[in-house]
Design a protein around this motif. Sequence first.
Motif, mmCIF file in Angstrom:
data_model
loop_
_atom_site.group_PDB
_atom_site.id
_atom_site.type_symbol
_atom_site.label_atom_id
_atom_site.label_comp_id
_atom_site.label_asym_id
_atom_site.label_seq_id
_atom_site.Cartn_x
_atom_site.Cartn_y
_atom_site.Cartn_z
ATOM 1 N N ALA A 40 1.066 21.705 9.764
ATOM 2 C CA ALA A 40 2.491 21.831 9.860
ATOM 3 C C ALA A 40 3.093 21.561 11.448
ATOM 4 N N ASP A 41 2.085 21.416 12.074
ATOM 5 C CA ASP A 41 2.497 21.177 13.652
ATOM 6 C C ASP A 41 2.718 19.715 13.937
ATOM 7 N N PHE A 42 2.217 18.757 12.884
ATOM 8 C CA PHE A 42 2.563 17.399 13.245
ATOM 9 C C PHE A 42 3.980 16.787 12.639
ATOM 10 N N PHE A 43 4.538 16.278 13.753
ATOM 11 C CA PHE A 43 6.038 15.589 13.489
ATOM 12 C C PHE A 43 5.670 14.167 12.866
ATOM 13 N N ASP A 44 6.131 14.085 11.581
ATOM 14 C CA ASP A 44 5.928 12.874 10.673
ATOM 15 C C ASP A 44 6.647 11.740 11.132
ATOM 16 N N ARG A 45 6.209 10.710 11.458
ATOM 17 C CA ARG A 45 6.958 9.453 11.823
ATOM 18 C C ARG A 45 6.574 8.506 10.652
ATOM 19 N N PRO A 46 7.493 8.567 9.534
ATOM 20 C CA PRO A 46 7.279 7.760 8.226
ATOM 21 C C PRO A 46 7.203 6.076 8.651
ATOM 22 N N ASN A 47 8.096 5.684 9.542
ATOM 23 C CA ASN A 47 7.819 4.408 9.649
ATOM 24 C C ASN A 47 6.591 3.892 10.211
ATOM 25 N N VAL A 48 6.218 4.389 11.299
ATOM 26 C CA VAL A 48 4.838 4.348 11.941
ATOM 27 C C VAL A 48 3.556 4.390 10.874
ATOM 28 N N ILE A 49 3.599 5.389 10.101
ATOM 29 C CA ILE A 49 2.399 5.765 9.047
ATOM 30 C C ILE A 49 2.513 4.497 8.144
ATOM 31 N N ARG A 50 3.598 4.159 7.478
ATOM 32 C CA ARG A 50 3.937 3.107 6.576
ATOM 33 C C ARG A 50 3.374 1.965 7.088
ATOM 34 N N LYS A 51 3.537 1.334 8.417
ATOM 35 C CA LYS A 51 3.011 0.366 9.011
ATOM 36 C C LYS A 51 1.380 0.317 9.139
ATOM 37 N N ILE A 52 0.889 1.414 9.334
ATOM 38 C CA ILE A 52 -0.629 1.680 9.365
ATOM 39 C C ILE A 52 -1.327 1.288 8.095
ATOM 40 N N ARG A 53 -0.474 2.177 7.255
ATOM 41 C CA ARG A 53 -0.887 2.029 5.755
ATOM 42 C C ARG A 53 -1.100 0.750 5.035
ATOM 43 N N ARG A 54 0.044 0.051 5.259
ATOM 44 C CA ARG A 54 0.183 -1.268 4.843
ATOM 45 C C ARG A 54 -0.891 -2.384 5.490
ATOM 46 N N SER A 55 -1.328 -2.128 6.671
ATOM 47 C CA SER A 55 -2.171 -3.004 7.338
ATOM 48 C C SER A 55 -3.579 -2.673 6.896
ATOM 49 N N LEU A 56 -3.716 -1.308 6.637
ATOM 50 C CA LEU A 56 -5.198 -1.086 5.993
ATOM 51 C C LEU A 56 -5.080 -1.350 4.650
ATOM 52 N N ARG A 57 -4.567 -1.328 4.013
ATOM 53 C CA ARG A 57 -4.283 -1.751 2.237
ATOM 54 C C ARG A 57 -4.557 -3.486 2.328
ATOM 55 N N ASN A 58 -4.299 -3.993 3.425
ATOM 56 C CA ASN A 58 -4.171 -5.566 3.553
ATOM 57 C C ASN A 58 -5.690 -5.842 3.922
ATOM 58 N N GLY A 59 -6.379 -4.874 4.283
ATOM 59 C CA GLY A 59 -7.845 -5.133 4.568
ATOM 60 C C GLY A 59 -7.944 -5.387 6.026
ATOM 61 N N ASN A 60 -7.095 -5.132 6.847
ATOM 62 C CA ASN A 60 -7.018 -5.584 8.249
ATOM 63 C C ASN A 60 -8.065 -4.463 9.057
ATOM 64 N N GLN A 61 -8.443 -4.984 10.097
ATOM 65 C CA GLN A 61 -9.114 -3.954 11.139
ATOM 66 C C GLN A 61 -7.949 -3.591 12.135
ATOM 67 N N VAL A 62 -7.635 -2.425 12.525
ATOM 68 C CA VAL A 62 -6.445 -1.927 12.869
ATOM 69 C C VAL A 62 -6.553 -1.645 14.231
ATOM 70 N N TYR A 63 -5.838 -1.962 15.568
ATOM 71 C CA TYR A 63 -5.772 -1.320 16.539
ATOM 72 C C TYR A 63 -4.269 -0.726 16.993
ATOM 73 N N LEU A 64 -4.176 0.805 16.852
ATOM 74 C CA LEU A 64 -3.108 1.287 17.537
ATOM 75 C C LEU A 64 -2.779 1.115 18.973
ATOM 76 N N SER A 65 -1.658 0.481 19.270
ATOM 77 C CA SER A 65 -1.334 0.178 20.657
ATOM 78 C C SER A 65 -0.170 1.167 21.212
ATOM 79 N N ALA A 66 -0.593 1.936 22.088
ATOM 80 C CA ALA A 66 0.605 2.802 22.817
ATOM 81 C C ALA A 66 -0.033 3.576 23.978
ATOM 82 N N PRO A 67 0.858 3.779 25.087
ATOM 83 C CA PRO A 67 0.225 4.646 26.109
ATOM 84 C C PRO A 67 -0.309 6.085 25.753
ATOM 85 N N ARG A 68 -0.493 6.595 26.771
ATOM 86 C CA ARG A 68 -0.973 8.212 26.539
ATOM 87 C C ARG A 68 0.236 8.953 26.135
#
Length: 394
Positions: free
Chosen positions: A12-40
Amino acid sequence: MRNQIGQAVSGADFFDRPNVIRKIRRSLRNGNQVYLSAPRRVGKTSIMNFLLDNPEADEQFVYVITQSIDDANAFYRELAKAVMESPAFGKVSKASEALKKVVKGLLEHVTLKVSLPGFEVSTNNSQPLNFQLEFEKLLEAMDLDGLRLVIQVDEFTETLDNVLNTQGKEPARRFLQSFRELMHNRKLTGRVQFLLTGSIGLQPLVKKLESSDLINHLHVVDIPPLSDDEAADLLRRLLDEARVEMPEEPLRRVLTKIEWLMPFHVQLLAQELIDVYESTDQPLDDALADRAFDQIFHHRNKIYFEQYYERLKKRLGAGSDTKFAHAVLERVALNPTVSKAETHDLAVKHEATAQYRATLESLVYDGYLHETPEGAYRFNSSILKTWWKKYVCS
């Protein structure tokens, strides 16, 4: 939603970011090895927690953090432990003889937090083990009955940087090469994927290793700062949890002062808004919101920012590159921007011309600076800029 500053959150403490989650899920479904790029402080680990807790029907996630590891064999050892300790391992439909043999060999060298029924353990073997080879065998022998295993490696780039700093370029290249080969293992295609992240920019790091070709198989998913509406929604939820009254107009206005809307900065602002509200017992208007914003830079909050100063020496060493980076950041803290010509002059002054462009690139990827349309550099965050000016430049 509780305001847990500086911590990865879940549930319940997680602030959902649907657009980001969708991008990650789509990439995984496509069989990719995924790197999340963002600063601290953008929430990468919290996103991993969310995926871990909310897998799709054909997924099983494993999470491991490797931030303190500086050796390839130890890296694969931790990955093997994480897989065997995970609920995903319990989904193995049948323990084949090959799997039993691999697990038995691993359990002679590691201690797990969970028991594995059906696997005999002997701890008398003192011979060293090639954990890279055994980890690969473990993955090959696991039968998840059609499920995909997604192994999340948090702070992967920190691990690579640790290997570079402690062992040198060639061992770091070999480590990166071995991991690439693992992800290209055809026996694992469609069955095992990796989701990597790190607070150090991967591209500048592999450029230093002259090994950019070793990461060209990764699909990079950028995690941007919050939008204006997302930041307002997050701040409102945090204030509502504390029963703080704040009209929409001053709430939106004070958020514009942050400029770079990282969740961490919104959380810091929420903490100070709550403090001001509780000390005045008045709805938060513009004047009180400005007071709260100024309190972000109180001495008690230094703990949240000092890592930005300390990590430069760790990343760049104690020599000319660090002196150059500090000079650039001081110049841009005291001025609106620093031009590319000025950065070159500073590099000459601090005898850092050999790698100064790579150092600037690191400052961009690591979240300190960004390049303006005019080709100058400025701080991403007004909060970080003000802190740097107050505590580092003075």
